[in-house]
Design a protein around this motif. Structure first.
Motif, PDB file in Angstrom:
ATOM      1  N   LYS A   1       0.825  -1.208   0.000  1.00 34.47           N
ATOM      2  CA  LYS A   1       0.000   0.000   0.000  1.00 34.47           C
ATOM      3  C   LYS A   1       0.863   1.262   0.000  1.00 34.47           C
ATOM      4  O   LYS A   1       0.612   2.221  -0.732  1.00 34.47           O
TER       5      LYS A   1
ATOM      6  N   MET B   1       2.671   1.645  -3.431  1.00 35.93           N
ATOM      7  CA  MET B   1       1.893   1.354  -4.628  1.00 35.93           C
ATOM      8  C   MET B   1       2.174   2.332  -5.759  1.00 35.93           C
ATOM      9  O   MET B   1       2.346   1.946  -6.914  1.00 35.93           O
ATOM     10  N   ARG B   2       2.245   3.617  -5.434  1.00 35.21           N
ATOM     11  CA  ARG B   2       2.454   4.608  -6.488  1.00 35.21           C
ATOM     12  C   ARG B   2       3.813   4.437  -7.141  1.00 35.21           C
ATOM     13  O   ARG B   2       3.947   4.498  -8.359  1.00 35.21           O
TER      14      ARG B   2
ATOM     15  N   ARG C   1       3.648   1.453  -9.393  1.00 35.98           N
ATOM     16  CA  ARG C   1       2.908   1.720 -10.633  1.00 35.98           C
ATOM     17  C   ARG C   1       3.786   2.438 -11.652  1.00 35.98           C
ATOM     18  O   ARG C   1       3.803   2.084 -12.830  1.00 35.98           O
TER      19      ARG C   1
ATOM     20  N   SER D   1      -4.083  10.509  -8.233  1.00 38.08           N
ATOM     21  CA  SER D   1      -3.087   9.482  -7.926  1.00 38.08           C
ATOM     22  C   SER D   1      -3.513   8.636  -6.729  1.00 38.08           C
ATOM     23  O   SER D   1      -3.344   7.417  -6.721  1.00 38.08           O
ATOM     24  N   LYS D   2      -4.106   9.277  -5.712  1.00 35.06           N
ATOM     25  CA  LYS D   2      -4.569   8.544  -4.535  1.00 35.06           C
ATOM     26  C   LYS D   2      -5.764   7.661  -4.879  1.00 35.06           C
ATOM     27  O   LYS D   2      -5.885   6.530  -4.378  1.00 35.06           O
TER      28      LYS D   2
ATOM     29  N   ASP E   1      -4.410   4.585  -6.595  1.00 31.63           N
ATOM     30  CA  ASP E   1      -3.808   3.682  -5.604  1.00 31.63           C
ATOM     31  C   ASP E   1      -4.883   2.898  -4.855  1.00 31.63           C
ATOM     32  O   ASP E   1      -4.773   1.683  -4.673  1.00 31.63           O
ATOM     33  N   GLN E   2      -5.929   3.608  -4.426  1.00 34.78           N
ATOM     34  CA  GLN E   2      -6.999   2.964  -3.671  1.00 34.78           C
ATOM     35  C   GLN E   2      -7.758   1.960  -4.533  1.00 34.78           C
ATOM     36  O   GLN E   2      -8.143   0.876  -4.066  1.00 34.78           O
TER      37      GLN E   2
END
Length: 300
Positions: free
Chosen positions: A6, A9-10, A13, A219-220, A223-224
């Motif tokens: 978590k 994650m960014r 990606r 971006s968030k 991720d979620q």
């Protein structure tokens, strides 16, 4: 481990996206330089499976066969010692089975033709054209569905992920010069459906979050969306890879191309849905307003 994923994650990606860009460039270069090693399903020719002395090697067989059958002749192992599959262009005439036996007799005390088949050049050309038409129609149908289902920014991410998966599989076959036949082509069509399904699930979750979490940065939200679908993606990909691995290990040479293409396609389809499928809409500045209802001016 889940908390670590978590948190990073960014970064994951973006890292996998740049890896995908690099692999696509390598694949396209390989396709342009080497091209695909089209099988006899597309080019036409002969396939003869023989049993010879186990001590003979691939190079010895090619050295003997090529002067007689042509430079396009290829020899691949068929699962057990002394058993080989010989592929070559169809001769103008004569008994092909007898020709192979006569050619190999000087270097082997045992020569037995297990099977022999022929594909005409005209049939191969028709299969190639029909296969290309099937790929084009399926791609257009997918494009139409994506345009109907999602706003163009999300749709472009899913479409680019599909292109990425197909290019990687074709690039691998061009680089290794593995035979590209009808079973491999069938695997590519299956990969299109598999990758699309994964991309749509993530894109659908992104769309929901864009509406429900309008104050979150894109971006968030991405991720979620990935984290909420991560367990489903891993279970689906894992079970599919187990099945494909079983085909790869136990299916023999007949399914080698199909299982190889599927294995690569499932892996690339999983990470492209997570990386390209989310990064491209992010780069295209997708925002909640693109999915909010359009306000209609009710003033007279």
């Amino acid at each position: 481990m889940l908390n670590t994923i978590k948190k990073n994650m960014r970064q994951l990606r973006y890292l996998t996206t740049w890896i995908s860009v690099f692999l696509m460039a390598v694949s396209l270069l390989s396709l342009s330089v080497n091209g695909l090693n089209l099988g006899l399903d597309f080019t036409g020719g002969m396939v003869t499976e023989v049993k010879v002395a186990p001590s003979l090697t691939n190079q010895q067989l090619l050295k003997t066969l090529k002067p007689e059958l042509g430079d396009t002749t290829s020899v691949t192992a068929s699962g057990e010692a002394g058993r080989w599959v010989i592929r070559y262009s169809a001769p103008e005439g004569g008994d092909v089975q007898a020709n192979v036996v006569d050619i190999l007799t000087p270097i082997s005390t045992q020569v037995e033709v297990v099977s022999n088949s022929i594909v005409g050049a005209q049939v191969g050309q028709e299969l190639f054209e029909q296969g290309g038409l099937a790929l084009l129609i399926s791609t257009l149908a997918i494009l139409g569905y994506l345009c109907f289902r999602f706003e163009w920014r999300l749709a472009s991410g899913a479409l680019m992920a599909l292109i990425h998966d197909v290019v990687l599989v074709l690039g691998f076959f061009a680089a290794t010069q593995m035979e590209f036949n009808l079973t491999v082509f069938a695997a590519i069509l299956a990969i299109l459906g598999y990758s699309l399904n994964d991309s749509i699930i993530i894109a659908d979750r992104i769309r929901e979050l864009l509406v429900s979490k309008q104050d979150w940065p894109t971006s968030k939200i991405n991720d979620q969306a990935i984290m909420t679908t991560f367990s489903r993606t891993m279970v689906t990909s894992g079970t599919t890879l187990i099945t494909v691995s079983a085909l790869w290990l136990l299916g023999g040479s007949a399914l080698a191309g199909f299982s190889t293409a599927m294995f690569i396609g499932v892996l690339s389809g999983t990470w492209s849905s997570i990386s390209i499928g989310t990064i491209l809409p992010e780069w295209l500045k997708i925002e909640p307003k693109h999915y909010l209802p359009v306000e209609v001016d009710s003033a007279p």
